[in-house]
Scaffold this active site. Structure first.
Site, PDB file in Angstrom:
ATOM      1  N   VAL A  57       0.813  -1.229   0.000  1.00  9.14           N
ATOM      2  CA  VAL A  57       0.000   0.000   0.000  1.00  9.14           C
ATOM      3  C   VAL A  57       0.846   1.279   0.000  1.00  9.14           C
ATOM      4  O   VAL A  57       0.311   2.380  -0.188  1.00  9.14           O
ATOM      5  CB  VAL A  57      -1.022   0.052   1.167  1.00  9.14           C
ATOM      6  CG1 VAL A  57      -2.092  -1.010   0.988  1.00  9.14           C
ATOM      7  CG2 VAL A  57      -0.345  -0.058   2.527  1.00  9.14           C
ATOM      8  N   THR A  92       3.917   2.397   5.945  1.00  6.30           N
ATOM      9  CA  THR A  92       2.588   1.809   5.713  1.00  6.30           C
ATOM     10  C   THR A  92       1.513   2.669   6.370  1.00  6.30           C
ATOM     11  O   THR A  92       0.456   2.932   5.783  1.00  6.30           O
ATOM     12  CB  THR A  92       2.524   0.378   6.297  1.00  6.30           C
ATOM     13  OG1 THR A  92       3.596  -0.356   5.747  1.00  6.30           O
ATOM     14  CG2 THR A  92       1.223  -0.300   5.970  1.00  6.30           C
ATOM     15  N   TYR A 145       5.270   2.394  15.627  1.00 13.19           N
ATOM     16  CA  TYR A 145       3.894   1.894  15.577  1.00 13.19           C
ATOM     17  C   TYR A 145       2.926   2.905  16.195  1.00 13.19           C
ATOM     18  O   TYR A 145       1.931   3.279  15.567  1.00 13.19           O
ATOM     19  CB  TYR A 145       3.805   0.554  16.309  1.00 13.19           C
ATOM     20  CG  TYR A 145       2.478  -0.133  16.113  1.00 13.19           C
ATOM     21  CD1 TYR A 145       2.120  -0.647  14.873  1.00 13.19           C
ATOM     22  CD2 TYR A 145       1.576  -0.263  17.155  1.00 13.19           C
ATOM     23  CE1 TYR A 145       0.896  -1.268  14.679  1.00 13.19           C
ATOM     24  CE2 TYR A 145       0.347  -0.888  16.972  1.00 13.19           C
ATOM     25  CZ  TYR A 145       0.018  -1.388  15.736  1.00 13.19           C
ATOM     26  OH  TYR A 145      -1.204  -2.003  15.548  1.00 13.19           O
ATOM     27  N   ARG A 186       4.050 -12.325  20.464  1.00 10.11           N
ATOM     28  CA  ARG A 186       3.009 -11.782  21.345  1.00 10.11           C
ATOM     29  C   ARG A 186       2.675 -12.790  22.433  1.00 10.11           C
ATOM     30  O   ARG A 186       2.882 -13.987  22.302  1.00 10.11           O
ATOM     31  CB  ARG A 186       1.768 -11.424  20.529  1.00 10.11           C
ATOM     32  CG  ARG A 186       2.133 -10.537  19.389  1.00 10.11           C
ATOM     33  CD  ARG A 186       0.974  -9.836  18.847  1.00 10.11           C
ATOM     34  NE  ARG A 186       0.832  -8.556  19.490  1.00 10.11           N
ATOM     35  CZ  ARG A 186       0.074  -7.591  19.008  1.00 10.11           C
ATOM     36  NH1 ARG A 186      -0.602  -7.772  17.920  1.00 10.11           N
ATOM     37  NH2 ARG A 186       0.010  -6.438  19.621  1.00 10.11           N
TER      38      ARG A 186
HETATM   39  N1  UDP Z   1       4.974 -10.812  27.401  1.00 11.83           N
HETATM   40  C1  UDP Z   1       5.513 -11.769  28.253  1.00 11.83           C
HETATM   41  N2  UDP Z   1       6.057 -12.895  27.680  1.00 11.83           N
HETATM   42  C2  UDP Z   1       6.045 -13.135  26.339  1.00 11.83           C
HETATM   43  C3  UDP Z   1       5.469 -12.149  25.479  1.00 11.83           C
HETATM   44  C4  UDP Z   1       4.936 -10.995  26.048  1.00 11.83           C
HETATM   45  O1  UDP Z   1       5.535 -11.608  29.479  1.00 11.83           O
HETATM   46  O2  UDP Z   1       6.545 -14.197  25.908  1.00 11.83           O
HETATM   47  C5  UDP Z   1       4.378  -9.592  28.003  1.00 11.83           C
HETATM   48  C6  UDP Z   1       4.910  -8.283  27.414  1.00 11.83           C
HETATM   49  O3  UDP Z   1       6.072  -7.852  28.107  1.00 11.83           O
HETATM   50  C7  UDP Z   1       3.728  -7.352  27.640  1.00 11.83           C
HETATM   51  C8  UDP Z   1       2.510  -8.262  27.522  1.00 11.83           C
HETATM   52  O4  UDP Z   1       3.002  -9.590  27.705  1.00 11.83           O
HETATM   53  O5  UDP Z   1       3.763  -6.798  28.939  1.00 11.83           O
HETATM   54  C9  UDP Z   1       1.806  -8.160  26.195  1.00 11.83           C
HETATM   55  O6  UDP Z   1       2.774  -8.256  25.176  1.00 11.83           O
HETATM   56  P1  UDP Z   1       2.415  -8.364  23.643  1.00 11.83           P
HETATM   57  O7  UDP Z   1       3.687  -8.359  22.878  1.00 11.83           O
HETATM   58  O8  UDP Z   1       1.506  -9.534  23.426  1.00 11.83           O
HETATM   59  O9  UDP Z   1       1.535  -7.083  23.285  1.00 11.83           O
HETATM   60  P2  UDP Z   1       1.569  -5.533  23.670  1.00 11.83           P
HETATM   61  O10 UDP Z   1       2.682  -5.275  24.634  1.00 11.83           O
HETATM   62  O11 UDP Z   1       1.736  -4.841  22.360  1.00 11.83           O
HETATM   63  O12 UDP Z   1       0.242  -5.305  24.277  1.00 11.83           O
END
Ligand code: UDP
Length: 314
Positions: A57, A92, A145, A186
């Site tokens: 895009v 993007t 992001y 994630r």
């Molecule tokens: N997290 C964790 N162990 C993992 C992956 C993520 O403890 O293996 C924690 C990360 O530090 C964060 C939360 O889970 O506090 C959510 O992380 P994610 O990457 O899923 O999404 P976001 O931070 O963008 O909400």
């Protein structure tokens, strides 16, 4: 209707395509596979109402014929992408959003931008309402992001106000479900993968940070309802049930029978928001929407899906 979805090979894009096709619409999907995956679209290969165009895009595109709706979901978004696709993320969300808004204006199509809870940054008010302006580090490790999505929202509102484009914005909070990329980094997918393979479940920090997880089918329903509502300001979509990361680790471990994974602790990544929880009063009132799928059901669906995939690839 004739509908474009950008980012159609992604986790949410592919589920949205399924939903709109089931409703009898024609879907034209765009993706450049920077993070989207061909296997997410494999089941649509012979669907006569689905057309796929491999396209980034960042470059302008013209699509022949009338268009009724454009769902703009394209953007790398996972934790792993924060370091790998920094420039792509910015381009993007800026140039890509701009190009799709130009297409919406030209075709007089209604346009929905998939924004994110990341626009609130490390929020200082809790839960987050749409009128909160956020607390974002503009040069932090997530800034590509966070600021990308903030720019995309600004761009969407400018095309609405100055050019009369019929726009919608949804801010999505932590969607999870089948088709998330296993290498995404994630939390839910990492924990499920660890629990299914018996490897340690790695909690970052003390695990007391919270998220509000929303199952994919609920998010897709919310996105589709927001597109058809007459409202141009952002709408939060997420599950207001807040849970700690340590609790998520325990729940997932308990759902995998005989799971031998230990829960271990690792350092917290920089700029990791402490708390995330949507105020969804606006979605409830305007869309008559609220999430239906309980976490245990959602986690179980995901565990079954990834267990099956692991069997196939073994
Ligand atoms: N997290 C964790 N162990 C993992 C992956 C993520 O403890 O293996 C924690 C990360 O530090 C964060 C939360 O889970 O506090 C959510 O992380 P994610 O990457 O899923 O999404 P976001 O931070 O963008 O909400």
């Amino acid at each position: 209707m004739r509908i474009v979805i950008t980012g159609v090979a992604g986790f949410l894009g592919s589920h949205l395509a399924d939903h709109l096709l089931e409703q009898g619409h024609d879907v034209i999907g765009l993706d450049n596979f920077v993070t989207g995956r061909r296997e997410n679209l494999a089941h649509l290969a012979s669907n006569p109402n689905f057309t796929f165009i491999e396209h980034d895009v960042i470059a302008p595109i013209n699509i022949h014929g009338d268009l009724d709706r454009i769902y703009h979901l394209a953007s790398p978004c996972s934790t792993a992408s924060y370091s790998r696709f920094q420039v792509e993320m910015l381009k993007t969300n800026s140039q890509g959003t701009w190009n799709m808004l130009e297409l919406a204006e030209k075709k007089q199509a209604r346009f929905l931008m998939a924004s994110s809870s990341e626009t609130y940054g490390d929020a200082l008010i809790h839960p987050q309402r749409e009128d909160y302006w956020g607390n974002v580090n503009p040069i932090g490790l997530r800034s590509m992001y966070d600021e990308g999505k903030r720019f995309a929202e600004a761009c969407t509102m400018a095309y609405h106000r100055a050019r009369g484009v019929d726009t919608r914005i949804v801010r999505i909070f932590s969607a999870y479900g089948p088709r998330m990329d296993i290498a995404d980094g994630r939390v839910v997918i990492n924990f499920i993968q660890a629990a299914l393979t018996g490897r340690p479940i790695t909690v970052y920090g003390d695990g007391r940070q919270t998220r509000s997880l929303c199952y994919v089918s609920d998010i897709i329903d919310g996105i589709a309802l927001a597109m058809e509502a007459d409202f141009h300001q952002p709408i939060n979509l997420g599950n207001p049930e807040e849970v700690s990361i340590l609790q998520i680790a325990r729940e997932i471990r308990d759902l995998v029978p005989g799971c031998k994974s230990e829960i271990t602790f690792q350092p917290m990544p920089p700029d990791d928001p402490r708390h995330r929880c949507p105020d969804i009063s606006r979605a409830k009132q305007l869309l008559r929407w609220s999430p239906k799928i309980a976490r245990t059901i959602g986690f179980q669906q995901m565990i079954d899906y990834y267990r099956q995939r692991m069997k196939i690839s073994a």
